[in-house]
Design an enzyme around this catalytic site. Structure first.
Site, PDB file in Angstrom:
ATOM      1  N   GLY A  99      20.764  -9.883 -32.611  1.00 20.64           N
ATOM      2  CA  GLY A  99      19.392  -9.544 -33.010  1.00 20.64           C
ATOM      3  C   GLY A  99      19.143  -9.911 -34.466  1.00 20.64           C
ATOM      4  O   GLY A  99      20.024 -10.455 -35.143  1.00 20.64           O
ATOM      5  N   GLU A 100      17.968  -9.595 -34.967  1.00 20.46           N
ATOM      6  CA  GLU A 100      17.596  -9.988 -36.337  1.00 20.46           C
ATOM      7  C   GLU A 100      18.454  -9.278 -37.384  1.00 20.46           C
ATOM      8  O   GLU A 100      18.946  -9.905 -38.310  1.00 20.46           O
ATOM      9  CB  GLU A 100      16.102  -9.724 -36.585  1.00 20.46           C
ATOM     10  CG  GLU A 100      15.181 -10.594 -35.750  1.00 20.46           C
ATOM     11  CD  GLU A 100      15.447 -12.085 -35.887  1.00 20.46           C
ATOM     12  OE1 GLU A 100      15.802 -12.535 -36.991  1.00 20.46           O
ATOM     13  OE2 GLU A 100      15.322 -12.806 -34.876  1.00 20.46           O
ATOM     14  N   ARG A 149      26.342  -8.603 -25.000  1.00 20.48           N
ATOM     15  CA  ARG A 149      26.256  -8.983 -23.590  1.00 20.48           C
ATOM     16  C   ARG A 149      26.346 -10.496 -23.398  1.00 20.48           C
ATOM     17  O   ARG A 149      26.414 -10.993 -22.289  1.00 20.48           O
ATOM     18  CB  ARG A 149      24.979  -8.446 -22.964  1.00 20.48           C
ATOM     19  CG  ARG A 149      23.701  -8.959 -23.597  1.00 20.48           C
ATOM     20  CD  ARG A 149      22.502  -8.455 -22.841  1.00 20.48           C
ATOM     21  NE  ARG A 149      21.276  -8.642 -23.597  1.00 20.48           N
ATOM     22  CZ  ARG A 149      20.090  -8.297 -23.150  1.00 20.48           C
ATOM     23  NH1 ARG A 149      19.961  -7.754 -21.969  1.00 20.48           N
ATOM     24  NH2 ARG A 149      19.014  -8.493 -23.888  1.00 20.48           N
ATOM     25  N   ARG A 150      26.286 -11.246 -24.531  1.00 22.36           N
ATOM     26  CA  ARG A 150      26.384 -12.713 -24.421  1.00 22.36           C
ATOM     27  C   ARG A 150      26.993 -13.253 -25.702  1.00 22.36           C
ATOM     28  O   ARG A 150      26.886 -12.646 -26.763  1.00 22.36           O
ATOM     29  CB  ARG A 150      24.998 -13.332 -24.198  1.00 22.36           C
ATOM     30  CG  ARG A 150      24.073 -13.093 -25.370  1.00 22.36           C
ATOM     31  CD  ARG A 150      22.633 -13.391 -25.039  1.00 22.36           C
ATOM     32  NE  ARG A 150      21.768 -13.048 -26.168  1.00 22.36           N
ATOM     33  CZ  ARG A 150      21.265 -13.926 -27.019  1.00 22.36           C
ATOM     34  NH1 ARG A 150      21.543 -15.213 -26.891  1.00 22.36           N
ATOM     35  NH2 ARG A 150      20.493 -13.552 -28.011  1.00 22.36           N
ATOM     36  N   TYR A 170       9.162   6.145 -29.153  1.00 26.51           N
ATOM     37  CA  TYR A 170      10.026   5.347 -30.044  1.00 26.51           C
ATOM     38  C   TYR A 170      10.762   6.241 -31.050  1.00 26.51           C
ATOM     39  O   TYR A 170      11.992   6.245 -31.118  1.00 26.51           O
ATOM     40  CB  TYR A 170       9.177   4.281 -30.765  1.00 26.51           C
ATOM     41  CG  TYR A 170       9.998   3.390 -31.675  1.00 26.51           C
ATOM     42  CD1 TYR A 170      10.750   2.345 -31.150  1.00 26.51           C
ATOM     43  CD2 TYR A 170      10.020   3.599 -33.055  1.00 26.51           C
ATOM     44  CE1 TYR A 170      11.516   1.528 -31.975  1.00 26.51           C
ATOM     45  CE2 TYR A 170      10.781   2.789 -33.888  1.00 26.51           C
ATOM     46  CZ  TYR A 170      11.519   1.749 -33.346  1.00 26.51           C
ATOM     47  OH  TYR A 170      12.270   0.946 -34.174  1.00 26.51           O
ATOM     48  N   ARG A 177       6.838 -11.618 -30.641  1.00 28.23           N
ATOM     49  CA  ARG A 177       6.388 -10.261 -30.310  1.00 28.23           C
ATOM     50  C   ARG A 177       5.013 -10.118 -30.920  1.00 28.23           C
ATOM     51  O   ARG A 177       4.886  -9.895 -32.137  1.00 28.23           O
ATOM     52  CB  ARG A 177       7.324  -9.214 -30.917  1.00 28.23           C
ATOM     53  CG  ARG A 177       8.670  -9.127 -30.244  1.00 28.23           C
ATOM     54  CD  ARG A 177       9.510  -8.042 -30.879  1.00 28.23           C
ATOM     55  NE  ARG A 177      10.835  -8.013 -30.324  1.00 28.23           N
ATOM     56  CZ  ARG A 177      11.816  -7.231 -30.789  1.00 28.23           C
ATOM     57  NH1 ARG A 177      11.599  -6.426 -31.802  1.00 28.23           N
ATOM     58  NH2 ARG A 177      12.994  -7.258 -30.238  1.00 28.23           N
ATOM     59  N   LYS A 209      14.790   7.442 -31.082  1.00 32.49           N
ATOM     60  CA  LYS A 209      15.635   7.154 -32.245  1.00 32.49           C
ATOM     61  C   LYS A 209      16.248   8.445 -32.793  1.00 32.49           C
ATOM     62  O   LYS A 209      17.426   8.493 -33.114  1.00 32.49           O
ATOM     63  CB  LYS A 209      14.799   6.475 -33.352  1.00 32.49           C
ATOM     64  CG  LYS A 209      14.300   5.085 -32.988  1.00 32.49           C
ATOM     65  CD  LYS A 209      15.469   4.171 -32.860  1.00 32.49           C
ATOM     66  CE  LYS A 209      15.075   2.721 -32.748  1.00 32.49           C
ATOM     67  NZ  LYS A 209      16.215   1.872 -32.418  1.00 32.49           N
TER      68      LYS A 209
HETATM   69  N1  LIG Z   1      11.649  -4.460 -35.646  1.00 36.08           N
HETATM   70  C1  LIG Z   1      11.398  -3.598 -36.611  1.00 36.08           C
HETATM   71  O1  LIG Z   1      10.462  -3.760 -37.423  1.00 36.08           O
HETATM   72  C2  LIG Z   1      12.286  -2.386 -36.765  1.00 36.08           C
HETATM   73  C3  LIG Z   1      11.962  -1.411 -37.701  1.00 36.08           C
HETATM   74  C4  LIG Z   1      12.818  -0.318 -37.874  1.00 36.08           C
HETATM   75  C5  LIG Z   1      13.963  -0.201 -37.096  1.00 36.08           C
HETATM   76  N2  LIG Z   1      14.250  -1.147 -36.169  1.00 36.08           N
HETATM   77  C6  LIG Z   1      15.468  -0.967 -35.359  1.00 36.08           C
HETATM   78  O2  LIG Z   1      16.489  -1.801 -35.885  1.00 36.08           O
HETATM   79  C7  LIG Z   1      17.405  -2.151 -34.842  1.00 36.08           C
HETATM   80  C8  LIG Z   1      17.639  -3.649 -34.850  1.00 36.08           C
HETATM   81  O3  LIG Z   1      16.381  -4.279 -34.726  1.00 36.08           O
HETATM   82  P1  LIG Z   1      16.264  -5.847 -34.502  1.00 36.08           P
HETATM   83  O4  LIG Z   1      14.872  -6.193 -34.833  1.00 36.08           O
HETATM   84  O5  LIG Z   1      17.405  -6.545 -35.141  1.00 36.08           O
HETATM   85  O6  LIG Z   1      16.452  -5.913 -32.912  1.00 36.08           O
HETATM   86  P2  LIG Z   1      16.504  -7.229 -31.998  1.00 36.08           P
HETATM   87  O7  LIG Z   1      16.303  -8.439 -32.832  1.00 36.08           O
HETATM   88  O8  LIG Z   1      15.605  -6.989 -30.853  1.00 36.08           O
HETATM   89  O9  LIG Z   1      18.027  -7.219 -31.500  1.00 36.08           O
HETATM   90  C9  LIG Z   1      18.491  -6.209 -30.674  1.00 36.08           C
HETATM   91  C10 LIG Z   1      19.929  -6.387 -30.293  1.00 36.08           C
HETATM   92  O10 LIG Z   1      20.204  -5.491 -29.206  1.00 36.08           O
HETATM   93  C11 LIG Z   1      20.702  -6.232 -28.091  1.00 36.08           C
HETATM   94  N3  LIG Z   1      20.192  -5.728 -26.814  1.00 36.08           N
HETATM   95  C12 LIG Z   1      18.897  -5.503 -26.478  1.00 36.08           C
HETATM   96  N4  LIG Z   1      18.822  -5.103 -25.195  1.00 36.08           N
HETATM   97  C13 LIG Z   1      20.080  -5.097 -24.721  1.00 36.08           C
HETATM   98  C14 LIG Z   1      20.664  -4.782 -23.454  1.00 36.08           C
HETATM   99  N5  LIG Z   1      19.928  -4.389 -22.416  1.00 36.08           N
HETATM  100  N6  LIG Z   1      22.000  -4.876 -23.314  1.00 36.08           N
HETATM  101  C15 LIG Z   1      22.775  -5.262 -24.352  1.00 36.08           C
HETATM  102  N7  LIG Z   1      22.303  -5.574 -25.571  1.00 36.08           N
HETATM  103  C16 LIG Z   1      20.968  -5.489 -25.751  1.00 36.08           C
HETATM  104  C17 LIG Z   1      20.181  -7.645 -28.286  1.00 36.08           C
HETATM  105  O11 LIG Z   1      21.000  -8.529 -27.536  1.00 36.08           O
HETATM  106  P3  LIG Z   1      20.362  -9.918 -26.952  1.00 36.08           P
HETATM  107  O12 LIG Z   1      20.242 -10.829 -28.131  1.00 36.08           O
HETATM  108  O13 LIG Z   1      21.349 -10.343 -25.947  1.00 36.08           O
HETATM  109  O14 LIG Z   1      19.016  -9.545 -26.378  1.00 36.08           O
HETATM  110  C18 LIG Z   1      20.305  -7.792 -29.795  1.00 36.08           C
HETATM  111  O15 LIG Z   1      21.622  -8.094 -30.157  1.00 36.08           O
HETATM  112  C19 LIG Z   1      16.778  -1.632 -33.548  1.00 36.08           C
HETATM  113  O16 LIG Z   1      17.389  -0.431 -33.202  1.00 36.08           O
HETATM  114  C20 LIG Z   1      15.327  -1.395 -33.931  1.00 36.08           C
HETATM  115  O17 LIG Z   1      14.735  -0.386 -33.147  1.00 36.08           O
HETATM  116  C21 LIG Z   1      13.453  -2.229 -35.992  1.00 36.08           C
END
Ligand SMILES: NC(=O)c1ccc[n+]([C@@H]2O[C@H](COP(=O)([O-])OP(=O)(O)OC[C@H]3O[C@@H](n4cnc5c(N)ncnc54)[C@H](OP(=O)(O)O)[C@@H]3O)[C@@H](O)[C@H]2O)c1
Length: 297
Positions: free
Chosen positions: A70-71, A94-95, A185, A220, A189
């Site tokens: 992920g990011e 998972r990959r 959400y 998104r 958390k």
């Molecule tokens: N986006 C925001 O602005 C924001 C703000 C505050 C907090 N956060 C939190 O920060 C954390 C990281 O965010 P991010 O933006 O880096 O998330 P992201 O880019 O969506 O990455 C999520 C990760 O979780 C894995 N994942 C998702 N679904 C899965 C499943 N069913 N089985 C196994 N692995 C799975 C993804 O794997 P794949 O690559 O294989 O899908 C990826 O490695 C999250 O908990 C998010 O809620 C985000």
């Protein structure tokens, strides 16, 4: 007639919008100015991390990252590849992916099935530090799928890792996390945070970033729109409600390698604290603060 009505309405609407803008700005200004309770400790830790790196490396700790594709995870992998605080970093997901780092041999990727994570418990053995950046969205996975990933998989990872001997668990949660929230959400958390806290890790660090600022490859629509609206807000009030991913991952690594006497068994970093620990607010950590601050025991 129409002109007459508009001329009556427009001043009222304008005043309303202006009033709203002033209120929002005041809230953002307040959030941006807010000082974390343990500011002194955080400032000392941010500075200590740099000087303590070589000492920390001598511990020969191993680490794992879940959510590394992920990011946040990708930025974390990049930063780990630069700093190399650990002996080895295991990437569990998972990959498998091609890593965008100079020395991929510092990492080892392993595929796991999060629904049956106990079956992969051997992979966690000998790993002292864990980072969890797992997450999905309701739009992508539905409400049930979101809870499964952001709560069940996160909690299961912490559980399996602890049983295998992990000492320090680092969780990427979110600004506003609250187990009693009426929003799915923030409630999910908060519940995940609490469930892991009950496991009584030797050290447990929670990071609650604001909206992540990153170049997200996945489209998104909602999040992109929020990020677009946030651009001026992030420029004017950089620590109020947004967090660059680079700052977040730097804070996560600084937190690990800062001298142990500055560490606590439980740490909760809200957005402003993340900016400080990530070295994004060096000016706020004044000289006086550094000299005056005694390490908290
Ligand atoms: N986006 C925001 O602005 C924001 C703000 C505050 C907090 N956060 C939190 O920060 C954390 C990281 O965010 P991010 O933006 O880096 O998330 P992201 O880019 O969506 O990455 C999520 C990760 O979780 C894995 N994942 C998702 N679904 C899965 C499943 N069913 N089985 C196994 N692995 C799975 C993804 O794997 P794949 O690559 O294989 O899908 C990826 O490695 C999250 O908990 C998010 O809620 C985000």
């Amino acid at each position: 007639m129409l002109w007459f009505k508009c001329s009556e309405i427009i001043p009222g609407v304008s005043i309303g919008i202006a009033f709203l803008a002033v209120c929002v700005s005041a809230i953002l200004f307040y959030l941006d100015l807010e000082v974390p309770k343990d500011k002194d400790r955080i400032c000392v830790m941010a500075e200590a991390a740099e000087s303590n790196l070589e000492e920390y490396k001598k511990k020969n700790m191993n680490a794992f990252v879940v959510g590394y594709t992920g990011e946040v995870g990708k930025a974390l992998v990049k930063h780990l590849a630069q700093v190399k605080p650990f002996q080895k970093v295991y990437l569990l997901g998972r990959r498998e992916v091609t890593l965008d780092v100079e020395d991929p041999s510092y990492f080892e990727q392993k595929s796991v099935d999060f629904e049956k994570l106990e079956e992969s418990s051997d992979l966690f053995k000998g790993i002292g530090v864990g980072f969890c950046a797992l997450g999905t969205t309701k739009a992508k996975a539905g409400a049930k799928g979101f809870v499964q990933v952001d709560h069940d998989f996160v909690v299961k990872t912490a559980e399996v890792a602890k049983a295998a001997g992990c000492e320090h668990f680092n969780l990427v949660s979110s600004q506003g996390a609250d187990k009693n929230s009426s929003f799915l959400y923030t409630k999910t958390k908060g519940q995940a945070e609490e469930a892991i806290k009950a496991m009584a890790y030797q050290r447990y660090s929670i990071f609650r970033p604001g909206v992540l600022l990153c170049d997200r490859q996945e489209s998104r629509a909602g999040e992109s729109f929020v990020r677009f609206l946030l651009k001026p807000v992030a420029a004017l009030f950089p620590t109020a409600i947004s967090t660059p991913v680079d700052v977040l991952v730097k804070a996560m690594i600084n937190n690990v390698i800062a001298t142990p006497d500055k560490a606590k068994d439980f740490e909760l970093y809200e957005n402003k604290a993340i900016h400080m620990l990530g070295g994004n607010l060096k000016s706020s950590c004044s000289e006086k603060t550094k000299v005056d601050s005694a390490p908290e025991k």
